[in-house]
Design an enzyme around this catalytic site. Sequence first.
Site, PDB file in Angstrom:
ATOM      1  N   HIS A 322       0.862  -1.186   0.000  1.00 56.11           N
ATOM      2  CA  HIS A 322       0.000   0.000   0.000  1.00 56.11           C
ATOM      3  C   HIS A 322       0.898   1.235   0.000  1.00 56.11           C
ATOM      4  O   HIS A 322       1.825   1.328   0.801  1.00 56.11           O
ATOM      5  CB  HIS A 322      -0.894  -0.032   1.244  1.00 56.11           C
ATOM      6  CG  HIS A 322      -1.986   0.971   1.217  1.00 56.11           C
ATOM      7  ND1 HIS A 322      -1.748   2.319   1.333  1.00 56.11           N
ATOM      8  CD2 HIS A 322      -3.323   0.844   1.064  1.00 56.11           C
ATOM      9  CE1 HIS A 322      -2.901   2.969   1.266  1.00 56.11           C
ATOM     10  NE2 HIS A 322      -3.872   2.081   1.097  1.00 56.11           N
ATOM     11  N   ARG A 342      -6.557  10.424   0.167  1.00 61.52           N
ATOM     12  CA  ARG A 342      -6.108  10.937  -1.158  1.00 61.52           C
ATOM     13  C   ARG A 342      -7.309  11.191  -2.059  1.00 61.52           C
ATOM     14  O   ARG A 342      -7.302  12.077  -2.893  1.00 61.52           O
ATOM     15  CB  ARG A 342      -5.162   9.920  -1.812  1.00 61.52           C
ATOM     16  CG  ARG A 342      -3.744  10.012  -1.267  1.00 61.52           C
ATOM     17  CD  ARG A 342      -2.849   8.977  -1.898  1.00 61.52           C
ATOM     18  NE  ARG A 342      -2.970   7.693  -1.239  1.00 61.52           N
ATOM     19  CZ  ARG A 342      -3.034   6.527  -1.855  1.00 61.52           C
ATOM     20  NH1 ARG A 342      -3.000   6.471  -3.178  1.00 61.52           N
ATOM     21  NH2 ARG A 342      -3.120   5.414  -1.176  1.00 61.52           N
TER      22      ARG A 342
END
Length: 535
Positions: A322, A342
């Site tokens: 990740h 994000r």
Amino acid sequence: MLMEKLGMDKIEESKNRVQALRASRKDIKWPLLSEEEKHHLVHQYHPDYKKEAYGEIRIGPNRGEKTVLEVVKLLEGESSIASESISLSAARQVDVLIIGGGGAGATAALSVKEAGASVLMATKLRLGDSNTVMAEGGMQVAISPDDSPIQHFMDSLRGGHMENDRTLLKTLVESGPSVAKWLLDIGVLFDREEDGNLSLRPGGGSSRARLLRCKDYTGLELMRVLKDAVLDEEIEVLEFSPVVELLTDGEGICTGAILKNLDNNKYLTVQAKTVILSTGGMGRLHIQGFPTSNHYGATADGLPIAYRAGAALTLQDTFQYHPTGAVYPEAMAGILVTEAIRSVGAQLVNSNGERFVNEMETRDAVASAVIRECQEGRGVETSSGRRGVWLDMPLVDLLNGEGTLKDRFPNMDRQYSRYKIDISKDPVLVYPTLHYQNGGIKINVDGESTLKGLFVAGEASGGIHGRNRLMGNSLLDIIVYGKRAGRAASLRASETEFRKLTLRHLEEYQKEQKSAGVVPQIVSPILFPDYVNKD
Ligand SMILES: Cc1cc2nc3c(=O)[nH]c(=O)nc-3n(C[C@H](O)[C@H](O)[C@H](O)COP(=O)(O)OP(=O)(O)OC[C@H]3O[C@@H](n4cnc5c(N)ncnc54)[C@H](O)[C@@H]3O)c2cc1C
């Protein structure tokens, strides 16, 4: 001390640059990579393409294929019961034995109960101690008017480098809406808009907003409800009882398992008409030295036991790192900073305060871009030697209004505030963290492995996600395939008698080890990482 001071000064300098340049990059749209650029980036920087980290599997169903050295060791390991004398007469008999008490195991158990078969669940820690409970960002389901399972299928296939098993994937995306309804029916409180409709957010690599979520603790909410349902249904759960070996009838059918009681180290032999393995992932193997986002029990236990009993693996060479694992403070190293941050505007920036990737690319591409920045000297190094880039989270409030971060990401806010870091004011350092096994035990659409009678659900299985799982598809996977495996295993159990309990597969595996000149280097499954409970 002086070294540390100099280090901190440099970090502060870099952080100031990030703050100073924030306004100027706030509204810039960063282009997505072309397929060719992405291919190049991933092949050059992603850990899955580091040849020296890989080795050949010399025995078993995937003999001659490759995976990372840590998994090779596990598959070629010695059984923990090799030197024990264990009674194979059944202490317990049950239609369906479920191994693993996370989201997939709990869903499967409920499905078996609904089908009217008898069920016993054995889990390594407590019911619910799992990766499921840690899931943050959400679950992908195509339910908005501008979306469809076909669109979801295409996004997942692109994300998976076109290597997903298409039948498994088709079933996954088509089942999304009905399993979401089931979760709502049993009490999951997904976030809603002010008008009462379910709230959907975008996720990396997805062309539509289709993430159902519960703020940034989606897995905790899912597991809360699943666990309650398991307890309400009075499903028997043996906690602190990991499986250490499967049993077969000696003719290629799985017939039970050996559990180890962690309280008294005694073994328990369970005879079952069918077995569902849902032991989850492998972050705690720390492949290639990466930190991990996973819980302590994520040691890939299902892989070696299923493999030596004869179940084939698929895509066992691909893992998800990740892109945004915490780097600092040291106590948080590896902990996940959810991608959802994000998706609402947080930007990744290097030590010069410059952006370098579209943050909503698929995870493998974003992780590769972060690694590239660090390898090429545009990362930030902490005093303990960890490297990372900045995740500029205060932008979220700038773009969406003050208070958004704390309101939508209370879990993240709480984690950092423990260390006196205010994520609405300061950027944080991040680096890829070992997160997910893309591959695993090969299954068919009913969740059955190539070993008859052994069903697999959740992260322990492989094929659905190809070479790179799309964000939010695992929570969907554990529910869809937990249910399917539960139903199919119950049906099979209703047509089957109890069969012999043997360890013949283990004897054959040991013979194969000898003739291939394989000297086991470890005992597997390992159950816990070796830094746990050290005196
Ligand atoms: C921090 C984090 C955030 C995530 N966020 C998301 C997200 O937002 N969306 C998404 O789709 N996915 C997300 N994921 C991935 C997803 O949560 C997992 O892939 C999924 O929940 C795995 O479910 P599972 O039931 O297969 O495994 P788990 O939930 O890990 O359960 C496995 C169970 O098996 C038990 N077990 C292990 N070994 C043995 C053994 N030998 N014997 C008996 N029991 C055993 C474990 O103790 C555990 O109870 C996230 C993962 C992490 C770690």
